[in-house]
Write a protein that holds these residues in place. Structure first.
Motif, short mmCIF file in Angstrom:
data_model
loop_
_atom_site.label_atom_id
_atom_site.label_comp_id
_atom_site.label_asym_id
_atom_site.label_seq_id
_atom_site.Cartn_x
_atom_site.Cartn_y
_atom_site.Cartn_z
N LEU A 232 -55.52 -62.00 -36.71
CA LEU A 232 -54.88 -62.12 -38.00
C LEU A 232 -53.34 -62.43 -37.71
CD1 LEU A 232 -57.22 -59.95 -40.41
CD2 LEU A 232 -57.20 -62.50 -40.19
N TYR A 233 -52.79 -63.53 -37.62
CA TYR A 233 -51.47 -63.64 -37.29
C TYR A 233 -50.44 -63.50 -38.57
CZ TYR A 233 -47.03 -65.55 -35.05
OH TYR A 233 -46.08 -65.79 -34.54
N ARG A 234 -49.56 -62.29 -38.25
CA ARG A 234 -48.69 -62.21 -39.23
C ARG A 234 -49.48 -61.51 -40.60
NH1 ARG A 234 -43.92 -64.96 -37.95
NH2 ARG A 234 -43.74 -64.57 -35.74
N ARG A 235 -50.71 -61.15 -40.07
CA ARG A 235 -51.59 -60.62 -41.45
C ARG A 235 -52.14 -61.59 -42.53
NH1 ARG A 235 -50.20 -54.87 -41.72
NH2 ARG A 235 -48.60 -54.51 -40.30
N PHE A 236 -51.85 -62.84 -42.37
CA PHE A 236 -52.08 -63.85 -43.36
C PHE A 236 -52.99 -65.14 -42.70
CE2 PHE A 236 -48.10 -62.13 -44.78
CZ PHE A 236 -48.46 -61.77 -45.95
N SER A 237 -52.75 -65.39 -41.73
CA SER A 237 -53.70 -66.50 -41.20
C SER A 237 -54.19 -66.25 -40.00
CB SER A 237 -52.78 -67.91 -40.96
OG SER A 237 -51.73 -67.40 -39.89
N LYS A 238 -55.61 -66.45 -39.91
CA LYS A 238 -56.37 -66.41 -38.79
C LYS A 238 -56.13 -67.43 -37.71
CE LYS A 238 -61.39 -65.76 -37.89
NZ LYS A 238 -62.77 -65.79 -38.25
N LYS A 239 -55.73 -66.97 -36.56
CA LYS A 239 -55.48 -67.85 -35.16
C LYS A 239 -56.12 -67.15 -34.00
CE LYS A 239 -50.86 -69.39 -37.08
NZ LYS A 239 -51.36 -70.67 -37.22
N LEU A 240 -55.67 -67.89 -33.11
CA LEU A 240 -56.35 -67.45 -31.59
C LEU A 240 -55.16 -67.10 -30.70
CD1 LEU A 240 -59.08 -70.22 -30.77
CD2 LEU A 240 -59.38 -67.91 -31.54
N VAL A 241 -55.20 -65.96 -29.75
CA VAL A 241 -54.38 -65.70 -29.08
C VAL A 241 -54.70 -65.75 -27.57
CG1 VAL A 241 -54.87 -63.03 -29.33
CG2 VAL A 241 -52.66 -63.89 -28.41
N TYR A 242 -53.90 -66.18 -26.64
CA TYR A 242 -54.66 -65.92 -25.08
C TYR A 242 -54.21 -64.68 -24.66
CZ TYR A 242 -55.30 -67.68 -20.44
OH TYR A 242 -55.66 -67.78 -19.32
N PHE A 243 -55.21 -63.76 -24.72
CA PHE A 243 -54.95 -62.59 -24.44
C PHE A 243 -54.99 -62.15 -22.87
CE2 PHE A 243 -56.73 -57.88 -24.02
CZ PHE A 243 -55.76 -57.40 -24.89
N TRP A 244 -53.82 -61.94 -22.35
CA TRP A 244 -53.56 -62.44 -20.93
C TRP A 244 -52.55 -61.29 -20.53
CZ3 TRP A 244 -49.73 -66.32 -18.58
CH2 TRP A 244 -50.04 -66.75 -17.21
N GLU A 245 -52.78 -60.78 -19.20
CA GLU A 245 -51.85 -59.62 -18.79
C GLU A 245 -50.37 -59.92 -18.76
OE1 GLU A 245 -52.03 -58.57 -14.66
OE2 GLU A 245 -53.37 -60.20 -14.26
#
Length: 269
Positions: A232-245
Motif C-alpha cells: 500500500l504505497y503512501r497508504r492510498f494506492s496498491k502497487k508493487l515493490v521490487y523487494f531486493w537487498e
C-alpha cells in the motif's frame, strides 16, 4: 562536606521536573537527608505568557529555584519539601517574599517521589505495568514464550530511497527499470566505491552504499522475478515493490514480515 551540614544553591529550576534530571534527583535523594526547594518559576520557555523582565527575578527566560540540601548523620532516608510561588507573580513580588520570609515560616509541601524519581506533577496510573505493544528486547528473542508483548516482531516498513526505480503499477513496468539498473551497475563491477570520486561510475542510476560495496567486491547482480511484493504505497494506492537487498533497507531482516504475494499485503512507509 561533613556528616552534618547544608548546601544552598540558586540555579535553573529545570532539575525539579525535567526527565533528563531524573538521575540527579535520585542521586541527591540518596546523598542527603532533607531537601528544601523554593521554586520561583519565571520559566518563559515553558510558559510563553510570562515575561522574563516582569516575572523572572533575574530578568531572564530561564526559571529559577533556591535549593537547600541538608545532611543529618542521625537521620535515615530523605525528606523532600517543595514550595512554589504563584506562576504569574512579578519579580518584585518574589523578591519581596524572599526579603521578608523566614526559612522556618515558608509553607512547604511534602514530596513523595515515585519509582521514576519524579518529584512534582505526579500522576497515578499503571501504564508502566501494562503489556507493551512491542519492544526491541522482545524482537531479538527466539522463544516466543519469553515475549511479554502483544507483538513479538515489528518493522518500520520498506525504505528504498529509490521509489522511482523499484515501485510501480506492474511487474513489467518495474522490470524495465530494475534491469537497466542492474545492467548499469554490472558494467562497473570491481570499481572501488570511492574511486575518482565516482568518475568511473555511471550517474544514470541511483547508487547506495550496499550496492557500491557489492560492485566493488566483484559481485554480478541478477534480476530475480520472485522478488515482488504487494504494497500500500503512501497508504492510498496498491502497487508493487521490487523487494531486493540493494533496493530495500534491511530487506533480509524484514523478509519474514513482508511475505511473498498473494498471502499478504504489506505496508510501505
Amino acid at each position: 562536606m561533613a556528616d552534618d551540614g547544608v548546601l544552598a544553591f540558586v540555579t535553573n529550576r529545570s532539575f525539579i521536573e525535567s526527565r533528563t534530571f531524573d538521575g540527579f534527583r535520585k542521586a541527591v535523594a540518596q546523598e542527603f537527608n532533607e531537601i528544601h526547594i523554593v521554586d520561583l518559576g519565571g520559566d518563559v520557555r515553558a510558559n510563553p505568557k510570562l515575561s522574563g523582565t516582569k516575572n523572572n527575578v533575574f530578568g531572564i527566560q530561564t526559571g529559577v529555584a533556591i535549593s537547600f540540601f541538608v545532611k543529618r548523620h542521625k537521620q535515615k532516608g530523605c525528606k523532600i519539601f517543595y514550595a512554589r510561588r504563584p506562576e504569574y507573580d512579578t519579580a518584585e513580588d518574589k523578591l519581596s517574599f524572599l526579603a521578608n520570609a523566614k526559612a522556618s515560616t515558608i509553607s512547604y509541601q511534602r514530596v513523595e517521589p515515585d519509582k521514576n524519581a519524579n518529584w512534582v506533577n505526579l500522576t497515578e496510573n499503571d501504564w508502566g505495568d501494562m503489556i507493551p505493544v512491542a519492544g526491541k528486547s522482545f524482537k531479538k528473542s527466539s522463544n516466543l514464550r519469553n515475549v511479554k508483548a502483544i507483538f513479538g516482531d515489528y518493522s518500520m516498513g520498506y525504505i528504498t530511497a529509490r521509489d522511482g526505480w523499484v515501485v510501480g503499477d506492474s511487474e513489467k513496468q518495474i522490470e524495465v527499470k530494475v534491469r537497466y539498473l542492474i545492467d548499469a551497475a554490472n558494467l562497473t563491477t570491481g570499481v572501488a566505491p570511492m574511486a575518482n570520486s565516482g568518475a568511473s561510475r555511471t550517474t544514470t542510476i541511483k547508487w547506495s552504499r550496499s550496492l557500491l560495496r557489492s560492485i566493488a567486491s566483484g559481485n554480478k547482480l541478477e534480476y530475480e522475478p520472485a522478488s515482488y511484493r504487494e504494497t500500500l504505497y503512501r497508504r492510498f494506492s496498491k502497487k508493487l515493490v521490487y523487494f531486493w537487498e540493494f533496493s530495500c533497507r534491511n530487506a533480509e531482516q524484514d523478509a519474514g514480515v513482508f511475505q511473498t504475494r498473494p498471502e499478504s499485503v504489506d505496508i510501505f512507509q
